[in-house]
Design an enzyme around this catalytic site. Structure first.
Site, PDB file in Angstrom:
ATOM      1  N   GLU A   1      -4.728   2.372  -4.332  1.00  0.00           N
ATOM      2  CA  GLU A   1      -3.142   2.595  -4.195  1.00  0.00           C
ATOM      3  C   GLU A   1      -2.608   1.060  -3.822  1.00  0.00           C
ATOM      4  O   GLU A   1      -1.542   1.175  -3.198  1.00  0.00           O
ATOM      5  CB  GLU A   1      -2.874   3.649  -3.395  1.00  0.00           C
ATOM      6  CG  GLU A   1      -3.263   3.504  -2.099  1.00  0.00           C
ATOM      7  CD  GLU A   1      -4.713   4.097  -1.467  1.00  0.00           C
ATOM      8  OE1 GLU A   1      -4.955   4.197  -0.335  1.00  0.00           O
ATOM      9  OE2 GLU A   1      -5.537   4.164  -2.785  1.00  0.00           O
TER      10      GLU A   1
ATOM     11  N   ASP B   1       0.816  -1.317  -0.067  1.00  0.00           N
ATOM     12  CA  ASP B   1       0.092   0.070   0.040  1.00  0.00           C
ATOM     13  C   ASP B   1       1.005   1.268   0.000  1.00  0.00           C
ATOM     14  O   ASP B   1       1.887   1.209   0.825  1.00  0.00           O
ATOM     15  CB  ASP B   1      -0.939  -0.034   1.285  1.00  0.00           C
ATOM     16  CG  ASP B   1      -1.853   1.337   1.342  1.00  0.00           C
ATOM     17  OD1 ASP B   1      -2.918   1.155   0.422  1.00  0.00           O
ATOM     18  OD2 ASP B   1      -1.747   2.237   1.955  1.00  0.00           O
TER      19      ASP B   1
END
Length: 446
Positions: A363, A319
């Site tokens: 993301e 992430d």
């Protein structure tokens, strides 16, 4: 209508249709003033299937004789009108002569000759009211060139016979059409192979590729049938390969490609285009990595393979740290550049051909490492973390040049009592712990 050898008739519409469209046409046309012509035109094909000519057959009818015969059959007056003038008729004047040159009622002329409609009513001819049915005749161009009528003085007609007369009149024209159809039926018997091939080709055009071409003659038609068989076999193979590719992709084998060996010309171009479309459907448009759907299929494939081979399977959940704030500060366009730069690092970090990286969503990214133990998986994760920390993102604001990532790692030996989702779930829990304990770090679940 005598034709001199070498006359150019290719500009006639019916011939042009046969030469360009391969259409078979039958129609009425005009000859001299005393003739009506029924024409039939069909294309002539070369051995390679190209049109090289057209065959035209004419049937000429003497109108005077024809209308007399119709009068005897229908027991009614028959008239043929050309440009509103009566040119052939069975009506006679008091002196016994045919009543040629009679004018058609202007209102009927407008309906039939101008509007192209049928008229069924009454009119006055030779000072007698007559029951009158009139219809237009069209040539090969669809133009109205004449009209034909049937009728009798009203006082000589019986009400019960009116519908019968009209029905017989139409039966006569239907009979003429049937006669023309029979002519082409006889021709079709002579070229049975062509007809059979045409039927088979129509089935192929409708998508029935399982049909067998039954023409086995050694002539030009037989050669054409062999060429068609080759074409069908190529298409069959391509369809089989496409279905196999879809099946393999659904299993997670995203590396499978269409077999284009042996394909030539447009077939090869089509197969390559289909492969490219399949690749696009499996990729994330922004990062060019595999998408979530492709990853889910690949995860099942690798999980089942590891369970069968009794090998380890590792997963990395990645992430981008504080990416929402990054987007809010520098804009989504800069955020897209950051995602693309990070994706390139992830792809370059994969060393083995069986390793697999994909965009999980937003993301978040995920990497599968088959046959990889926990120590090796952590090493790969640390290499990725450091590469992201040290990379420079293209930007106008130096603050946007750097990002970091947090990575959760999990390694499992797949077993029947567990499932693939547990591998990702625990890697995600490790990722959550990495973010909760400071970010820009690797955490192993366990």
């Amino acid at each position: 209508h005598d034709k001199v050898s070498g006359d150019s008739i290719a500009n006639q519409q019916h011939v042009a249709n046969a030469l360009t469209n391969g259409s078979v046409t039958t129609y009425f046309d005009t000859g001299s003033v005393a003739l009506v012509v029924v024409r039939a035109v069909a294309p002539i094909y070369d051995t390679d299937g190209s049109i090289i000519g057209a065959l035209s057959a004419d049937f000429r009818f003497d109108i005077n004789e024809t209308v007399d015969e119709l009068k005897n059959i229908l027991k009614a007056d028959i008239n043929v009108w050309l440009e509103n003038k009566n040119i052939v008729t069975t009506i006679t004047r008091q002196n016994g002569e045919r009543a040629l040159g009679l004018r058609l009622d202007p209102s009927i002329s407008k309906i039939v000759m101008n509007d192209g409609k049928e008229y069924n009513g009454t009119t006055i001819l030779l000072e007698k009211p007559r029951r009158f049915f009139c219809m237009p005749l069209r040539n090969s161009k669809g133009e109205i060139f004449a009209a034909i009528s049937i009728g009798n003085p009203i006082e000589e007609m019986k009400a019960a016979s009116r519908n019968l007369i009209i029905e017989i009149f139409f039966i006569g024209f239907i009979g003429l059409a049937i006669a023309i159809i029979l002519m082409f039926f006889i021709v079709s018997i002579l070229i049975k192979s062509v007809v059979t091939l045409s039927v088979d080709m129509n089935e192929i055009a409708l998508g029935n590729l399982n049909i067998e071409i039954n023409v086995e003659s050694s002539d030009e038609v037989g050669n054409l049938a062999k060429s068609i068989k080759k074409m069908i076999n190529v298409i069959r193979k391509m369809i089989v390969d496409i279905n196999i590719m879809i099946y393999e992709h659904a299993k997670g084998n995203s590396d499978y490609r269409l077999d284009t060996e042996g394909l030539l010309g447009d077939y090869k171009i089509l197969a390559n285009n289909i492969s490219e479309l399949a690749d696009e459907s499996m990729k994330d448009r922004l990062t060019k990595m595999s998408n979530r759907h492709t990853f889910d299929n690949r995860l099942e494939l690798e999980w089942n393979r590891a369970m069968r081979d009794r090998t380890l399977l590792s997963a990395l959940m990645i992430d981008l740290d504080k990416f929402k704030g990054y987007n809010d500060t520098f804009g989504h366009a800069q955020g897209d550049l950051a995602l693309q730069a990070a994706a390139e690092v992830f792809m370059c970090s994969i060393k083995s051909k069986i390793d697999f990286a994909a965009r999980w969503g937003g993301e978040e990214f995920v990497i599968l490492l088959p046959s990889t133990d926990s120590i090796s998986a952590i090493t790969v994760a640390e290499r990725i973390r450091a590469a992201i920390e040290n990379m420079s993102i293209p930007c106008n604001d130096e603050r946007a040049a750097k990002i970091t990532v947090s990575i959760g790692v999990n390694t499992q030996m797949p077993a029947h009592h567990s499932n693939s989702s547990s591998l990702i779930l625990k890697a995600d829990e490790a990722l959550y712990k990495a973010k909760q304990t400071g970010r820009n770090k690797v955490v192993f679940w366990g």
